[in-house]
Design a protein around this motif. Sequence first.
Motif, PDB file in Angstrom:
ATOM      1  N   GLY A   1      26.437  28.883  57.434  1.00 54.02           N
ATOM      2  CA  GLY A   1      24.985  28.851  57.552  1.00 54.02           C
ATOM      3  C   GLY A   1      24.441  27.516  57.101  1.00 54.02           C
ATOM      4  N   ARG A   2      23.129  27.403  57.131  1.00 56.69           N
ATOM      5  CA  ARG A   2      22.483  26.125  56.856  1.00 56.69           C
ATOM      6  C   ARG A   2      21.177  26.337  56.110  1.00 56.69           C
ATOM      7  NH1 ARG A   2      21.545  27.485  62.193  1.00 56.69           N
ATOM      8  NH2 ARG A   2      19.334  27.549  62.788  1.00 56.69           N
ATOM      9  N   LEU A   3      20.722  25.281  55.453  1.00 61.45           N
ATOM     10  CA  LEU A   3      19.429  25.250  54.769  1.00 61.45           C
ATOM     11  C   LEU A   3      18.694  24.005  55.234  1.00 61.45           C
ATOM     12  CD1 LEU A   3      18.522  26.071  51.139  1.00 61.45           C
ATOM     13  CD2 LEU A   3      17.954  23.796  52.008  1.00 61.45           C
ATOM     14  N   ASP A   4      17.448  24.165  55.665  1.00 68.05           N
ATOM     15  CA  ASP A   4      16.612  23.058  56.121  1.00 68.05           C
ATOM     16  C   ASP A   4      15.473  22.851  55.131  1.00 68.05           C
ATOM     17  OD1 ASP A   4      18.224  22.916  58.349  1.00 68.05           O
ATOM     18  OD2 ASP A   4      16.865  24.074  59.625  1.00 68.05           O
ATOM     19  N   TRP A   5      15.368  21.621  54.632  1.00 67.28           N
ATOM     20  CA  TRP A   5      14.381  21.333  53.583  1.00 67.28           C
ATOM     21  C   TRP A   5      14.098  19.837  53.569  1.00 67.28           C
ATOM     22  CZ3 TRP A   5      15.495  20.267  47.880  1.00 67.28           C
ATOM     23  CH2 TRP A   5      14.321  20.306  47.114  1.00 67.28           C
ATOM     24  N   GLY A   6      12.844  19.454  53.531  1.00 74.40           N
ATOM     25  CA  GLY A   6      12.465  18.048  53.489  1.00 74.40           C
ATOM     26  C   GLY A   6      12.285  17.479  52.105  1.00 74.40           C
ATOM     27  N   VAL A   7      12.630  18.270  51.054  1.00 76.08           N
ATOM     28  CA  VAL A   7      12.399  17.910  49.639  1.00 76.08           C
ATOM     29  C   VAL A   7      10.888  17.840  49.420  1.00 76.08           C
ATOM     30  CG1 VAL A   7      12.866  16.343  47.735  1.00 76.08           C
ATOM     31  CG2 VAL A   7      14.603  16.710  49.506  1.00 76.08           C
ATOM     32  N   LYS A   8      10.273  16.722  49.768  1.00 77.44           N
ATOM     33  CA  LYS A   8       8.811  16.588  49.757  1.00 77.44           C
ATOM     34  C   LYS A   8       8.468  15.496  50.762  1.00 77.44           C
ATOM     35  CE  LYS A   8       4.792  15.986  46.736  1.00 77.44           C
ATOM     36  NZ  LYS A   8       4.089  17.200  47.179  1.00 77.44           N
ATOM     37  N   SER A   9       7.819  15.867  51.838  1.00 83.10           N
ATOM     38  CA  SER A   9       7.637  14.933  52.938  1.00 83.10           C
ATOM     39  C   SER A   9       6.807  13.727  52.551  1.00 83.10           C
ATOM     40  CB  SER A   9       7.020  15.645  54.145  1.00 83.10           C
ATOM     41  OG  SER A   9       5.862  16.355  53.783  1.00 83.10           O
ATOM     42  N   SER A  10       5.824  13.895  51.664  1.00 84.14           N
ATOM     43  CA  SER A  10       5.047  12.735  51.226  1.00 84.14           C
ATOM     44  C   SER A  10       5.912  11.786  50.395  1.00 84.14           C
ATOM     45  CB  SER A  10       3.815  13.175  50.429  1.00 84.14           C
ATOM     46  OG  SER A  10       4.193  13.913  49.281  1.00 84.14           O
ATOM     47  N   PHE A  11       6.898  12.329  49.697  1.00 85.55           N
ATOM     48  CA  PHE A  11       7.840  11.485  48.949  1.00 85.55           C
ATOM     49  C   PHE A  11       8.695  10.675  49.924  1.00 85.55           C
ATOM     50  CE2 PHE A  11      11.964  10.961  46.691  1.00 85.55           C
ATOM     51  CZ  PHE A  11      11.515  10.166  45.643  1.00 85.55           C
ATOM     52  N   GLN A  12       9.147  11.309  51.007  1.00 91.50           N
ATOM     53  CA  GLN A  12       9.877  10.574  52.033  1.00 91.50           C
ATOM     54  C   GLN A  12       9.045   9.408  52.556  1.00 91.50           C
ATOM     55  OE1 GLN A  12      11.981  12.445  55.259  1.00 91.50           O
ATOM     56  NE2 GLN A  12      11.763  14.447  54.310  1.00 91.50           N
ATOM     57  N   SER A  13       7.781   9.683  52.860  1.00 92.93           N
ATOM     58  CA  SER A  13       6.898   8.647  53.394  1.00 92.93           C
ATOM     59  C   SER A  13       6.716   7.510  52.400  1.00 92.93           C
ATOM     60  CB  SER A  13       5.533   9.248  53.750  1.00 92.93           C
ATOM     61  OG  SER A  13       5.668  10.257  54.717  1.00 92.93           O
TER      62      SER A  13
ATOM     63  N   LYS B   1       3.043  11.102  59.579  1.00 92.81           N
ATOM     64  CA  LYS B   1       2.076  12.179  59.398  1.00 92.81           C
ATOM     65  C   LYS B   1       2.657  13.408  60.061  1.00 92.81           C
ATOM     66  CE  LYS B   1      -2.062   9.309  59.139  1.00 92.81           C
ATOM     67  NZ  LYS B   1      -3.389   9.047  59.690  1.00 92.81           N
ATOM     68  N   ARG B   2       2.905  14.419  59.305  1.00 99.84           N
ATOM     69  CA  ARG B   2       3.605  15.583  59.826  1.00 99.84           C
ATOM     70  C   ARG B   2       2.676  16.778  59.893  1.00 99.84           C
ATOM     71  NH1 ARG B   2       6.810  12.662  56.541  1.00 99.84           N
ATOM     72  NH2 ARG B   2       8.814  12.029  57.383  1.00 99.84           N
TER      73      ARG B   2
ATOM     74  N   ARG C   1       0.501  11.339  53.282  1.00102.28           N
ATOM     75  CA  ARG C   1      -0.446  10.246  53.116  1.00102.28           C
ATOM     76  C   ARG C   1      -0.161   9.467  51.837  1.00102.28           C
ATOM     77  NH1 ARG C   1      -3.953  14.431  55.154  1.00102.28           N
ATOM     78  NH2 ARG C   1      -4.350  15.149  53.059  1.00102.28           N
ATOM     79  N   HIS C   2      -0.623   8.190  51.834  1.00102.66           N
ATOM     80  CA  HIS C   2      -0.506   7.356  50.640  1.00102.66           C
ATOM     81  C   HIS C   2      -1.842   7.162  49.940  1.00102.66           C
ATOM     82  CE1 HIS C   2       3.564   6.377  51.656  1.00102.66           C
ATOM     83  NE2 HIS C   2       3.209   5.919  52.834  1.00102.66           N
TER      84      HIS C   2
END
Length: 520
Positions: free
Chosen positions: A39-51, A471-472, A503-504
């Motif tokens: 199986g799998r897990l999908d997670w962006g951690v924190k998308s604003s942190f990625q940005s 921007k997601r 956003r920043h």
Amino acid sequence: MLPSGPARTLVPVLLAALTGVALATAPPVRAADRTVAGGRLDWGVKSSFQSYVTGPIAKGRWSLTGGAATVGDSRFRFHSAAGSYDRDSGAFRAGFSGGVHFTGHRQQDGTYRLDLTVSRPTVRISGGTGTLYADLTSRAKTTGKVTTSAQVPLATLGLSGVSMRGGGSSVVLKNLPATLTSQGARAFAGYYAAGTPLDPVSLSADVKGAGPGTGDRPDAEDAEDRETGGREEKPAREGEFRDAAVDWGVRRTWREYVTGTIAQGEWKLSDGARDGGALFRFPSGRGSYDRKKATLDARFEGRIRFTGRHGLDLALSGVEVAVRKGRGTLSADVTNPDVREQGVPLVEFDVSSLRPEGGLITVTEAPATLTSRGAQAFGGVYRAGTAMDPVSLAVALDAGARLPRLPDLGSDTGASPSAGVGAGDGEGERAAPRQATAASDAFPLVPVTFTAGAVLACLAIGAGAVAVRRKRGRAGADSADSVSDSVSASASGTSGGDASEGRHADAPSSAPGTGTEPPR
């Protein structure tokens, strides 16, 4: 993507609509005997942190480790779930493989003030509460001290309206709200306070019961034996082999483009090809090997077809690998609406050695570059010489040798259209299962088989996509269809407005050495 069940599954589906949980009937199996396997897990951690990391302040990047991949709207995909599930109490535990490494604010000595690795996420659910754990390595933003912690309770998971009891052969959880814990905040190097919303978490895990006749998915290892290995037949004559596999992901930015907002497409695997998340496996290789001359020729089974808007339609099949004088070439039959060409050399890669060990020849993640004919096959999307995903090759010379196992994504491995396009890597960088990166906005601008008008239209769309790429929309959306024989739960809501938008503008002060820190 698995199809919807027949008419007899309408009752469970109706219950799913009313309660948010679909509980499937399955033959009774003792709860203690049920294990999570695949199986799998999908997670962006924190998308604003990625940005923030890849933005103009931190000027950083992220890289993937341990076979992790990207999927959809810049989420990270962790693979090979392993754990347990008690269908009577609803207790669930699943650990996943892979990691993501964030770096930013490069210093003169080459180190980074922002340095964080999140790996081996684990989800535990018991008594109506859920927690996401992970291994964390981080550099404190004030002292610079590096700390490594194993299985930190990183985030609490919202389980409102979710019942985990009575499931069948899989557990599917979608968009579970995640909130940073106090321990997670400390391990996160102090960039965020406890209580900060993180990106929502989605997972799909296969459940296997004991004994035959349970209706559960067979072991991934057994399935792989049937498709790519475990054969007892002997080569017809010395120098021949009948069990090999080649792994290649094409290019990470290509995969993100196909499932992104421009192409809004997908890929489909057939004829035995398998999806490993960050790569595709072409199995059942047969061919010849000359140890003295250090040459190898192999042909593999499997087909992959990429389709999407604006005329995107490209299929690769009949994959072949040839090695001569320390140099390898991966070729394939290329099919699109306008052309069908056999044996097109797509990429070249270095092969340092073909010497077998334990009856197995392996080439692991050899850097690959696009050929001129490969560039033509991709419709000019990439220039000749562009770094593509690396090539891995395994050839079993002995009947008892086993090929390396593929990352196990579980029973539902379809690529789903994304709500956004992830940051691409630069032309000189390489995207790989162990070292995929994001540091710039490079991504395919011209899809395959365009008319002139469509080219201009897509370039205009592409220009807009660069402006809004970080921007997601709704984070963590998962388009996978519900499977009738599963526990399937979906939690509404997201991890917070700014986390989803990336956003920043609202960034508070005090990130190391810059006067700002990642937006909250």
